[in-house]
Design a protein around this motif. Structure first.
Motif, short mmCIF file in Angstrom:
data_model
loop_
_atom_site.label_atom_id
_atom_site.label_comp_id
_atom_site.label_asym_id
_atom_site.label_seq_id
_atom_site.Cartn_x
_atom_site.Cartn_y
_atom_site.Cartn_z
N ARG A 495 -9.34 -4.63 -7.89
CA ARG A 495 -10.77 -4.70 -7.58
C ARG A 495 -11.00 -4.08 -6.20
O ARG A 495 -10.50 -4.57 -5.20
CB ARG A 495 -11.23 -6.16 -7.59
CG ARG A 495 -12.71 -6.35 -7.24
CD ARG A 495 -13.15 -7.78 -7.47
NE ARG A 495 -12.39 -8.73 -6.69
CZ ARG A 495 -12.70 -9.10 -5.44
NH1 ARG A 495 -13.76 -8.58 -4.83
NH2 ARG A 495 -11.96 -10.00 -4.81
N LEU A 496 -11.76 -3.00 -6.16
CA LEU A 496 -11.95 -2.26 -4.92
C LEU A 496 -12.79 -3.07 -3.92
O LEU A 496 -13.94 -3.42 -4.21
CB LEU A 496 -12.63 -0.92 -5.20
CG LEU A 496 -12.84 -0.02 -3.98
CD1 LEU A 496 -11.50 0.46 -3.42
CD2 LEU A 496 -13.71 1.19 -4.36
N GLY A 501 -12.07 7.60 -2.47
CA GLY A 501 -11.17 8.60 -3.02
C GLY A 501 -9.93 8.09 -3.71
O GLY A 501 -9.03 8.87 -4.02
N VAL A 502 -9.85 6.78 -3.96
CA VAL A 502 -8.67 6.21 -4.62
C VAL A 502 -9.11 5.55 -5.92
O VAL A 502 -10.09 4.79 -5.94
CB VAL A 502 -7.94 5.19 -3.72
CG1 VAL A 502 -6.72 4.62 -4.44
CG2 VAL A 502 -7.53 5.83 -2.40
N SER A 503 -8.40 5.84 -7.00
CA SER A 503 -8.69 5.20 -8.28
C SER A 503 -7.39 4.73 -8.91
O SER A 503 -6.30 5.21 -8.57
CB SER A 503 -9.39 6.19 -9.22
OG SER A 503 -8.56 7.31 -9.48
N GLU A 512 -7.14 10.93 -3.65
CA GLU A 512 -7.57 12.25 -3.21
C GLU A 512 -7.11 12.51 -1.78
O GLU A 512 -6.61 11.61 -1.10
CB GLU A 512 -9.10 12.36 -3.31
CG GLU A 512 -9.65 12.16 -4.70
CD GLU A 512 -9.08 13.17 -5.68
OE1 GLU A 512 -8.94 14.35 -5.30
OE2 GLU A 512 -8.76 12.78 -6.82
N GLY A 513 -7.26 13.74 -1.33
CA GLY A 513 -6.88 14.06 0.03
C GLY A 513 -7.68 13.26 1.05
O GLY A 513 -8.88 13.03 0.87
N VAL A 518 -8.65 -0.42 -0.10
CA VAL A 518 -8.11 -1.77 -0.12
C VAL A 518 -8.60 -2.43 -1.40
O VAL A 518 -9.81 -2.48 -1.66
CB VAL A 518 -8.56 -2.59 1.11
CG1 VAL A 518 -7.98 -4.01 1.03
CG2 VAL A 518 -8.14 -1.91 2.40
N PHE A 519 -7.66 -2.92 -2.22
CA PHE A 519 -7.98 -3.58 -3.48
C PHE A 519 -7.63 -5.06 -3.40
O PHE A 519 -6.66 -5.45 -2.73
CB PHE A 519 -7.18 -2.96 -4.64
CG PHE A 519 -7.51 -1.53 -4.93
CD1 PHE A 519 -8.55 -1.22 -5.81
CD2 PHE A 519 -6.79 -0.50 -4.36
CE1 PHE A 519 -8.84 0.11 -6.11
CE2 PHE A 519 -7.07 0.83 -4.65
CZ PHE A 519 -8.11 1.14 -5.53
N ALA A 520 -8.41 -5.87 -4.10
CA ALA A 520 -8.14 -7.31 -4.22
C ALA A 520 -7.97 -7.66 -5.70
O ALA A 520 -8.28 -6.87 -6.59
CB ALA A 520 -9.28 -8.12 -3.61
#
Length: 521
Positions: A495-496, A501-503, A512-513, A518-520
């Motif tokens: 959970r973002l 840019g991150v998936s 991505e560049g 940070v995910f929970a």
């Protein structure tokens, strides 16, 4: 917080006082300007501020040549104005630390003037014959004195760990002169504690006792100082400029900084992290790829090894501070590094289990300015000029950048001449700016104790993207230009909470560049 527990959770902000805010319009920063800008520091979310030296000085080395430890330099204002600032800062939840130049004075300090005329005075180290690195006496006393850095910075005598009958000036640590200097350190600190100061960053903390293999006697001196602090001033702290937290914290310091020098590899771990222009600005260090390099040629392994050593050595007894930069080395925004790269650097700094130290202006992407004149000892070599990281804070887009109303030619240092130089006002108005990014990361760190220095960490991938768990939080940082991917081989927090840019899917994490997240759970 009780005692000095505040140090471990601190977000420290370093202020170079000459360049931060000019309150009286003379072109040089001062205490009044600092007080005027407290609202900004409170808004940003920092809770401790370290000021570079603000004592009486001839400023041959920008204040690190002290002529009176108990008085403030007139350029900054009076001791009462400093006390007003510390009081106002404390009211805003911000502690103030000063810079203690413990190992030497200016050659214009009354102590040195007296010692240079009195052969019985042993406050400084005097040789009776020429010796390598010693400087001829400027007074009636025959002999040569030992400097600590520049020739005009005579080393205070804290004794030698090893004496030598062939060199009778090597006094033991319990001789009269060294004892007087140890007592003076406490007097100086107590004086400023009474005016509301919460602690000190100690300049060249390892330099006091000379010829001290393993720093045995130096460690004894600082442990004695720490015992005094714990007994008399239990909520005050001392941070070391040592560059080796695993060594300095057990010696009595509440914290130390990862630096471009110090440690078992002469600072290579921090230089391998984000370099700060070492290869182009400091001619004594070779250029080498750093991890936070757009081309993605660096490695985290040297930094991680040194951080592991520091964590084991401090063992919860003190903080290892990770600075963005400081007054002696280039900024994060140096050379080819662009502002879009800085978000990933701050994402790492503010989620890694160290205490963050932000150098003023880095939070808006102020750049290292090359080609400036040597100012108050800033130039240490043909290509190593510290003035470039000491330029005035850029508060707004006015001609004086909100730093001062004085004519530009009277500024302590010239402003960054770039037409697109960043400033606080523009970035406060832009929710997508680097400044808001840093502010949100500080708030995220506060809201999630797992991101603090004592939370667990598990590195899942030490390449690109750098990926690590902080308890139930997953942090992903890709500081290179090219995208990076990583197979997902276990259940991870998805959970973002924050980032760009991150998936992530059940099988792959894509960054991505110049991205971070940070995910929970």
């Amino acid at each position: 917080m009780v005692g000095t527990e505040w140090v471990r959770d601190a977000v420290l902000y370093q202020v170079y006082p000459q360049s931060f805010a000019d309150g009286n319009g003379d072109g040089t920063g001062d205490f009044a300007g600092l007080t005027d800008r407290l609202e900004y520091l409170r808004w940003l979310g920092v809770d401790a501020v370290w000021l570079n030296p603000c004592f009486v000085s001839p400023f041959g080395d920008a204040g690190y040549d002290v002529a009176d430890f108990l008085g403030t330099a007139p350029r900054y204002g009076t001791a009462e104005e400093l006390a007003k600032f510390t009081d106002a800062a404390r009211g805003a939840g911000i502690r103030v630390l000063l810079d203690l130049v413990a190992g030497h004075t200016s050659d214009r300090h009354p102590w040195f003037a007296r010692s240079a005329d009195d052969p019985s005075d042993h406050r400084y180290i005097w040789a009776d014959r020429p010796a390598p690195g010693y400087v001829a006496s400027p007074g009636s006393r025959p002999g040569w004195y030992k400097p600590n850095f520049f020739d005009f910075q005579p080393a205070l005598n804290f004794g030698h760990a090893r004496t030598d009958p062939d060199e009778p000036w090597r006094l033991p640590v319990d001789a009269e002169g060294p004892r007087a200097n140890r007592a003076a350190l406490r007097e100086i600190m107590a004086h400023w504690f009474a005016l509301g100061v919460s602690g000190f960053r100690v300049d060249m903390a390892s330099s006091l006792v000379k010829d001290d293999p393993g720093f045995v006697e130096t460690g004894r001196l600082w442990r004695e100082t720490r015992a005094w602090l714990d007994a008399e001033h239990p909520d005050r702290a001392i941070l070391a400029e040592w560059g080796d937290p695993a060594r300095s914290v057990p010696m009595g310091f509440h914290g130390d900084f990862f630096l471009q020098f110090g440690g078992p590899e002469d600072g290579a771990p921090l230089r391998s992290l984000w370099d700060n222009g070492a290869g182009t600005v400091h001619e004594h260090w070779p250029a080498e790829p750093c991890f936070f390099d757009a081309e993605g040629r660096g490695s985290m392994r040297r930094f991680l090894a040194e951080w592991e050593r520091a964590r084991a050595g401090t063992a919860g007894a003190g903080a290892a501070f990770l600075p963005t930069a400081n007054h002696d080395y280039s900024r994060l925004a140096t050379g080819p590094r662009t502002r879009e790269q800085l978000a990933a650097a701050f994402a790492f700094q503010l989620t890694w289990p160290t205490a963050p130290a932000i150098y003023y202006g880095d939070e808006i992407g102020m750049r290292y300015v090359p080609g400036l004149p040597d100012t108050e000892g800033s130039a240490l070599g043909p290509r190593y000029n510290r003035a470039g990281c000491r330029t005035p804070m850029q508060w707004d887009a006015t001609p004086g950048a909100g730093f001062s109303d004085a004519p530009a030619e009277r500024f302590y240092l010239p402003l960054d001449p770039s037409p697109d130089r960043p400033d606080v006002a523009a970035q406060r108005a832009d929710e997508n700016s680097l400044l808001h990014h840093v502010r949100r990361l500080i708030a995220l760190r506060r809201a999630h104790p797992a991101l603090g220095p004592d939370g667990p960490v598990e590195v899942l991938h030490d390449g690109y993207p750098l990926t690590y768990l902080r308890g139930d939080l997953l942090v992903v940082v890709n500081p290179r230009r090219a995208p990076a991917g990583l197979p997902v081989e276990r259940e991870l927090p998805g959970r973002l909470l924050a980032g760009q840019g991150v998936s992530m899917t059940h099988s792959v994490l894509r960054a991505e560049g110049f991205s971070w997240a940070v995910f929970a759970r």
